[in-house]
Design a protein around this motif. Structure first.
Motif, PDB file in Angstrom:
ATOM      1  N   LEU A  36     -27.166  32.865  -6.895  1.00  0.00           N
ATOM      2  CA  LEU A  36     -27.900  32.368  -8.058  1.00  0.00           C
ATOM      3  C   LEU A  36     -28.837  31.227  -7.700  1.00  0.00           C
ATOM      4  O   LEU A  36     -29.891  31.076  -8.314  1.00  0.00           O
ATOM      5  CB  LEU A  36     -26.927  31.915  -9.147  1.00  0.00           C
ATOM      6  N   ALA A  37     -28.446  30.406  -6.734  1.00  0.00           N
ATOM      7  CA  ALA A  37     -29.285  29.274  -6.330  1.00  0.00           C
ATOM      8  C   ALA A  37     -28.895  28.829  -4.927  1.00  0.00           C
ATOM      9  O   ALA A  37     -27.729  28.893  -4.554  1.00  0.00           O
ATOM     10  CB  ALA A  37     -29.114  28.114  -7.308  1.00  0.00           C
ATOM     11  N   ALA A  38     -29.891  28.385  -4.181  1.00  0.00           N
ATOM     12  CA  ALA A  38     -29.685  27.777  -2.866  1.00  0.00           C
ATOM     13  C   ALA A  38     -30.846  26.818  -2.660  1.00  0.00           C
ATOM     14  O   ALA A  38     -31.998  27.242  -2.660  1.00  0.00           O
ATOM     15  CB  ALA A  38     -29.642  28.834  -1.767  1.00  0.00           C
ATOM     16  N   ASP A  39     -30.530  25.545  -2.511  1.00  0.00           N
ATOM     17  CA  ASP A  39     -31.597  24.547  -2.462  1.00  0.00           C
ATOM     18  C   ASP A  39     -31.235  23.451  -1.467  1.00  0.00           C
ATOM     19  O   ASP A  39     -30.186  22.814  -1.589  1.00  0.00           O
ATOM     20  CB  ASP A  39     -31.794  23.954  -3.854  1.00  0.00           C
ATOM     21  N   GLU A  40     -32.097  23.235  -0.485  1.00  0.00           N
ATOM     22  CA  GLU A  40     -31.879  22.158   0.482  1.00  0.00           C
ATOM     23  C   GLU A  40     -32.481  20.836   0.024  1.00  0.00           C
ATOM     24  O   GLU A  40     -32.333  19.831   0.711  1.00  0.00           O
ATOM     25  CB  GLU A  40     -32.424  22.552   1.852  1.00  0.00           C
ATOM     26  N   HIS A  41     -33.147  20.851  -1.120  1.00  0.00           N
ATOM     27  CA  HIS A  41     -33.732  19.618  -1.627  1.00  0.00           C
ATOM     28  C   HIS A  41     -33.580  19.533  -3.147  1.00  0.00           C
ATOM     29  O   HIS A  41     -34.575  19.387  -3.861  1.00  0.00           O
ATOM     30  CB  HIS A  41     -35.213  19.536  -1.235  1.00  0.00           C
ATOM     31  N   PRO A  42     -32.341  19.595  -3.658  1.00  0.00           N
ATOM     32  CA  PRO A  42     -32.187  19.501  -5.116  1.00  0.00           C
ATOM     33  C   PRO A  42     -32.553  18.103  -5.611  1.00  0.00           C
ATOM     34  O   PRO A  42     -32.404  17.117  -4.887  1.00  0.00           O
ATOM     35  CB  PRO A  42     -30.705  19.793  -5.343  1.00  0.00           C
ATOM     36  N   HIS A  43     -33.043  18.042  -6.815  1.00  0.00           N
ATOM     37  CA  HIS A  43     -33.384  16.772  -7.427  1.00  0.00           C
ATOM     38  C   HIS A  43     -32.121  16.194  -8.070  1.00  0.00           C
ATOM     39  O   HIS A  43     -31.508  16.836  -8.923  1.00  0.00           O
ATOM     40  CB  HIS A  43     -34.474  16.969  -8.485  1.00  0.00           C
ATOM     41  N   VAL A  44     -31.730  15.024  -7.679  1.00  0.00           N
ATOM     42  CA  VAL A  44     -30.556  14.365  -8.239  1.00  0.00           C
ATOM     43  C   VAL A  44     -30.982  13.662  -9.523  1.00  0.00           C
ATOM     44  O   VAL A  44     -31.769  12.718  -9.494  1.00  0.00           O
ATOM     45  CB  VAL A  44     -29.935  13.370  -7.240  1.00  0.00           C
ATOM     46  N   GLU A  45     -30.471  14.136 -10.647  1.00  0.00           N
ATOM     47  CA  GLU A  45     -30.815  13.558 -11.953  1.00  0.00           C
ATOM     48  C   GLU A  45     -30.022  12.294 -12.249  1.00  0.00           C
ATOM     49  O   GLU A  45     -30.532  11.367 -12.847  1.00  0.00           O
ATOM     50  CB  GLU A  45     -30.561  14.576 -13.069  1.00  0.00           C
ATOM     51  N   GLU A  46     -28.742  12.303 -11.871  1.00  0.00           N
ATOM     52  CA  GLU A  46     -27.882  11.142 -12.138  1.00  0.00           C
ATOM     53  C   GLU A  46     -26.930  10.939 -10.982  1.00  0.00           C
ATOM     54  O   GLU A  46     -26.495  11.901 -10.359  1.00  0.00           O
ATOM     55  CB  GLU A  46     -27.059  11.365 -13.409  1.00  0.00           C
ATOM     56  N   GLY A  47     -26.564   9.720 -10.744  1.00  0.00           N
ATOM     57  CA  GLY A  47     -25.574   9.404  -9.729  1.00  0.00           C
ATOM     58  C   GLY A  47     -26.118   9.564  -8.320  1.00  0.00           C
ATOM     59  O   GLY A  47     -27.325   9.613  -8.104  1.00  0.00           O
ATOM     60  N   GLU A  48     -25.194   9.642  -7.386  1.00  0.00           N
ATOM     61  CA  GLU A  48     -25.552   9.783  -5.989  1.00  0.00           C
ATOM     62  C   GLU A  48     -24.977  11.083  -5.455  1.00  0.00           C
ATOM     63  O   GLU A  48     -23.917  11.528  -5.874  1.00  0.00           O
ATOM     64  CB  GLU A  48     -25.011   8.610  -5.190  1.00  0.00           C
ATOM     65  N   TRP A  49     -25.696  11.675  -4.536  1.00  0.00           N
ATOM     66  CA  TRP A  49     -25.291  12.947  -3.950  1.00  0.00           C
ATOM     67  C   TRP A  49     -25.496  12.846  -2.456  1.00  0.00           C
ATOM     68  O   TRP A  49     -26.589  12.518  -2.011  1.00  0.00           O
ATOM     69  CB  TRP A  49     -26.130  14.072  -4.564  1.00  0.00           C
ATOM     70  N   GLY A  50     -24.475  13.116  -1.677  1.00  0.00           N
ATOM     71  CA  GLY A  50     -24.547  12.872  -0.247  1.00  0.00           C
ATOM     72  C   GLY A  50     -24.591  14.098   0.636  1.00  0.00           C
ATOM     73  O   GLY A  50     -24.057  14.067   1.739  1.00  0.00           O
ATOM     74  N   TYR A  51     -25.203  15.179   0.191  1.00  0.00           N
ATOM     75  CA  TYR A  51     -25.257  16.405   0.978  1.00  0.00           C
ATOM     76  C   TYR A  51     -26.702  16.837   1.176  1.00  0.00           C
ATOM     77  O   TYR A  51     -27.623  16.272   0.605  1.00  0.00           O
ATOM     78  CB  TYR A  51     -24.450  17.511   0.292  1.00  0.00           C
ATOM     79  N   ASP A  52     -26.886  17.893   1.978  1.00  0.00           N
ATOM     80  CA  ASP A  52     -28.224  18.419   2.256  1.00  0.00           C
ATOM     81  C   ASP A  52     -28.570  19.642   1.414  1.00  0.00           C
ATOM     82  O   ASP A  52     -29.742  19.915   1.179  1.00  0.00           O
ATOM     83  CB  ASP A  52     -28.335  18.867   3.723  1.00  0.00           C
ATOM     84  N   LYS A  53     -27.571  20.403   1.019  1.00  0.00           N
ATOM     85  CA  LYS A  53     -27.827  21.710   0.412  1.00  0.00           C
ATOM     86  C   LYS A  53     -26.774  22.021  -0.635  1.00  0.00           C
ATOM     87  O   LYS A  53     -25.604  21.657  -0.484  1.00  0.00           O
ATOM     88  CB  LYS A  53     -27.796  22.791   1.499  1.00  0.00           C
ATOM     89  N   VAL A  54     -27.193  22.713  -1.675  1.00  0.00           N
ATOM     90  CA  VAL A  54     -26.274  23.206  -2.691  1.00  0.00           C
ATOM     91  C   VAL A  54     -26.496  24.717  -2.820  1.00  0.00           C
ATOM     92  O   VAL A  54     -27.624  25.203  -2.737  1.00  0.00           O
ATOM     93  CB  VAL A  54     -26.465  22.488  -4.049  1.00  0.00           C
ATOM     94  N   VAL A  55     -25.394  25.454  -2.983  1.00  0.00           N
ATOM     95  CA  VAL A  55     -25.436  26.905  -3.133  1.00  0.00           C
ATOM     96  C   VAL A  55     -24.565  27.287  -4.320  1.00  0.00           C
ATOM     97  O   VAL A  55     -23.435  26.793  -4.449  1.00  0.00           O
ATOM     98  CB  VAL A  55     -24.926  27.620  -1.859  1.00  0.00           C
ATOM     99  N   LEU A  56     -25.076  28.169  -5.176  1.00  0.00           N
ATOM    100  CA  LEU A  56     -24.334  28.647  -6.335  1.00  0.00           C
ATOM    101  C   LEU A  56     -24.258  30.166  -6.267  1.00  0.00           C
ATOM    102  O   LEU A  56     -25.287  30.846  -6.218  1.00  0.00           O
ATOM    103  CB  LEU A  56     -25.011  28.203  -7.633  1.00  0.00           C
ATOM    104  N   LEU A  57     -23.029  30.688  -6.244  1.00  0.00           N
ATOM    105  CA  LEU A  57     -22.779  32.132  -6.188  1.00  0.00           C
ATOM    106  C   LEU A  57     -22.054  32.571  -7.442  1.00  0.00           C
ATOM    107  O   LEU A  57     -21.332  31.783  -8.056  1.00  0.00           O
ATOM    108  CB  LEU A  57     -21.894  32.487  -4.987  1.00  0.00           C
ATOM    109  N   GLU A  58     -22.191  33.847  -7.786  1.00  0.00           N
ATOM    110  CA  GLU A  58     -21.459  34.433  -8.913  1.00  0.00           C
ATOM    111  C   GLU A  58     -20.717  35.664  -8.433  1.00  0.00           C
ATOM    112  O   GLU A  58     -21.256  36.467  -7.657  1.00  0.00           O
ATOM    113  CB  GLU A  58     -22.428  34.826 -10.023  1.00  0.00           C
ATOM    114  N   PHE A  59     -19.485  35.824  -8.922  1.00  0.00           N
ATOM    115  CA  PHE A  59     -18.676  37.012  -8.683  1.00  0.00           C
ATOM    116  C   PHE A  59     -18.161  37.514 -10.024  1.00  0.00           C
ATOM    117  O   PHE A  59     -17.955  36.709 -10.947  1.00  0.00           O
ATOM    118  CB  PHE A  59     -17.483  36.686  -7.768  1.00  0.00           C
ATOM    119  N   PRO A  60     -17.918  38.817 -10.159  1.00  0.00           N
ATOM    120  CA  PRO A  60     -17.456  39.360 -11.436  1.00  0.00           C
ATOM    121  C   PRO A  60     -16.149  38.739 -11.924  1.00  0.00           C
ATOM    122  O   PRO A  60     -15.935  38.579 -13.120  1.00  0.00           O
ATOM    123  CB  PRO A  60     -17.271  40.855 -11.175  1.00  0.00           C
ATOM    124  N   ASP A  61     -15.283  38.394 -10.981  1.00  0.00           N
ATOM    125  CA  ASP A  61     -13.993  37.793 -11.326  1.00  0.00           C
ATOM    126  C   ASP A  61     -13.394  37.160 -10.080  1.00  0.00           C
ATOM    127  O   ASP A  61     -13.942  37.280  -8.985  1.00  0.00           O
ATOM    128  CB  ASP A  61     -13.043  38.836 -11.938  1.00  0.00           C
TER     129      ASP A  61
END
Length: 95
Positions: A36-61
Protein backbone atom coordinates in the motif's frame (compact mmCIF):
# COMPACT_ATOMS: atom_id res chain seq x y z
CA UNK A 1 -10.78 -9.21 8.59
CA UNK A 2 -7.90 -7.49 6.81
CA UNK A 3 -4.62 -6.99 8.63
CA UNK A 4 -1.90 -4.48 7.93
CA UNK A 5 1.83 -4.73 8.43
CA UNK A 6 3.57 -1.48 9.29
CA UNK A 7 7.36 -1.67 9.10
CA UNK A 8 9.79 1.09 9.97
CA UNK A 9 13.40 0.62 8.93
CA UNK A 10 16.77 2.20 9.25
CA UNK A 11 18.83 0.99 6.30
CA UNK A 12 22.39 0.10 7.30
CA UNK A 13 23.61 -1.76 4.20
CA UNK A 14 22.16 -0.65 0.85
CA UNK A 15 23.52 -3.66 -1.03
CA UNK A 16 21.88 -6.22 1.26
CA UNK A 17 18.64 -4.25 1.48
CA UNK A 18 18.64 -3.83 -2.30
CA UNK A 19 18.78 -7.62 -2.81
CA UNK A 20 15.81 -8.00 -0.47
CA UNK A 21 13.91 -5.23 -2.21
CA UNK A 22 14.53 -6.72 -5.68
CA UNK A 23 12.84 -10.02 -4.71
CA UNK A 24 10.21 -8.68 -2.32
CA UNK A 25 7.24 -7.99 -4.63
CA UNK A 26 7.35 -11.39 -6.29
CA UNK A 27 7.17 -13.13 -2.92
CA UNK A 28 4.50 -10.77 -1.56
CA UNK A 29 2.18 -11.37 -4.55
CA UNK A 30 2.37 -15.15 -4.11
CA UNK A 31 0.81 -14.81 -0.66
CA UNK A 32 -2.10 -12.43 -1.34
CA UNK A 33 -0.22 -9.46 0.07
CA UNK A 34 -0.55 -5.93 -1.28
CA UNK A 35 1.94 -3.12 -0.99
CA UNK A 36 0.00 0.00 0.00
CA UNK A 37 2.88 2.38 0.71
CA UNK A 38 6.67 2.47 0.77
CA UNK A 39 8.43 5.75 1.42
CA UNK A 40 12.06 6.52 2.26
CA UNK A 41 11.24 10.15 2.95
CA UNK A 42 7.90 10.36 4.79
CA UNK A 43 6.89 13.74 6.12
CA UNK A 44 6.74 13.69 9.92
CA UNK A 45 3.63 15.64 10.93
CA UNK A 46 4.05 15.32 14.70
CA UNK A 47 6.68 14.09 17.10
CA UNK A 48 9.99 12.57 16.19
CA UNK A 49 10.68 9.63 13.93
CA UNK A 50 14.05 7.93 13.85
CA UNK A 51 13.96 5.67 10.79
CA UNK A 52 14.70 5.91 7.07
CA UNK A 53 11.74 4.10 5.53
CA UNK A 54 8.17 3.12 6.24
CA UNK A 55 6.31 0.27 4.50
CA UNK A 56 2.60 -0.54 4.74
CA UNK A 57 1.29 -3.93 3.56
CA UNK A 58 -2.21 -5.41 3.51
CA UNK A 59 -3.24 -9.06 3.81
CA UNK A 60 -6.77 -10.50 3.66
CA UNK A 61 -6.45 -11.84 7.20
CA UNK A 62 -3.93 -12.85 9.85
CA UNK A 63 -3.69 -16.38 8.45
CA UNK A 64 -2.56 -15.03 5.05
CA UNK A 65 0.02 -12.84 6.79
CA UNK A 66 1.35 -15.82 8.76
CA UNK A 67 1.62 -17.95 5.59
CA UNK A 68 3.72 -15.20 3.99
CA UNK A 69 5.85 -14.32 7.02
CA UNK A 70 6.57 -17.97 7.87
CA UNK A 71 7.08 -19.14 4.28
CA UNK A 72 10.42 -20.46 3.12
CA UNK A 73 10.24 -17.96 0.23
CA UNK A 74 10.00 -14.96 2.56
CA UNK A 75 12.48 -16.27 5.11
CA UNK A 76 15.02 -16.72 2.30
CA UNK A 77 14.85 -13.06 1.27
CA UNK A 78 14.40 -11.72 4.82
CA UNK A 79 18.02 -12.68 5.52
CA UNK A 80 19.03 -9.69 3.39
CA UNK A 81 16.48 -7.39 5.05
CA UNK A 82 17.85 -8.26 8.46
CA UNK A 83 21.45 -7.89 7.25
CA UNK A 84 20.73 -4.51 5.67
CA UNK A 85 18.28 -2.85 8.03
CA UNK A 86 16.70 -2.82 11.45
CA UNK A 87 13.46 -1.60 12.96
CA UNK A 88 10.05 -2.66 14.23
CA UNK A 89 7.43 -4.53 12.24
CA UNK A 90 3.85 -4.25 13.54
CA UNK A 91 0.81 -6.37 12.68
CA UNK A 92 -2.33 -4.21 12.91
CA UNK A 93 -5.90 -5.52 12.72
CA UNK A 94 -8.27 -3.67 10.42
CA UNK A 95 -11.62 -2.35 11.60
Amino acid sequence: MAVYTLAQFTITDRESYGRYQARFMDVLRRFEGRLLAADEHPHVEEGEWGYDKVVLLEFPDAAAFRLWADSRDYRDIAVDRKAGSYGPVLLVRGV
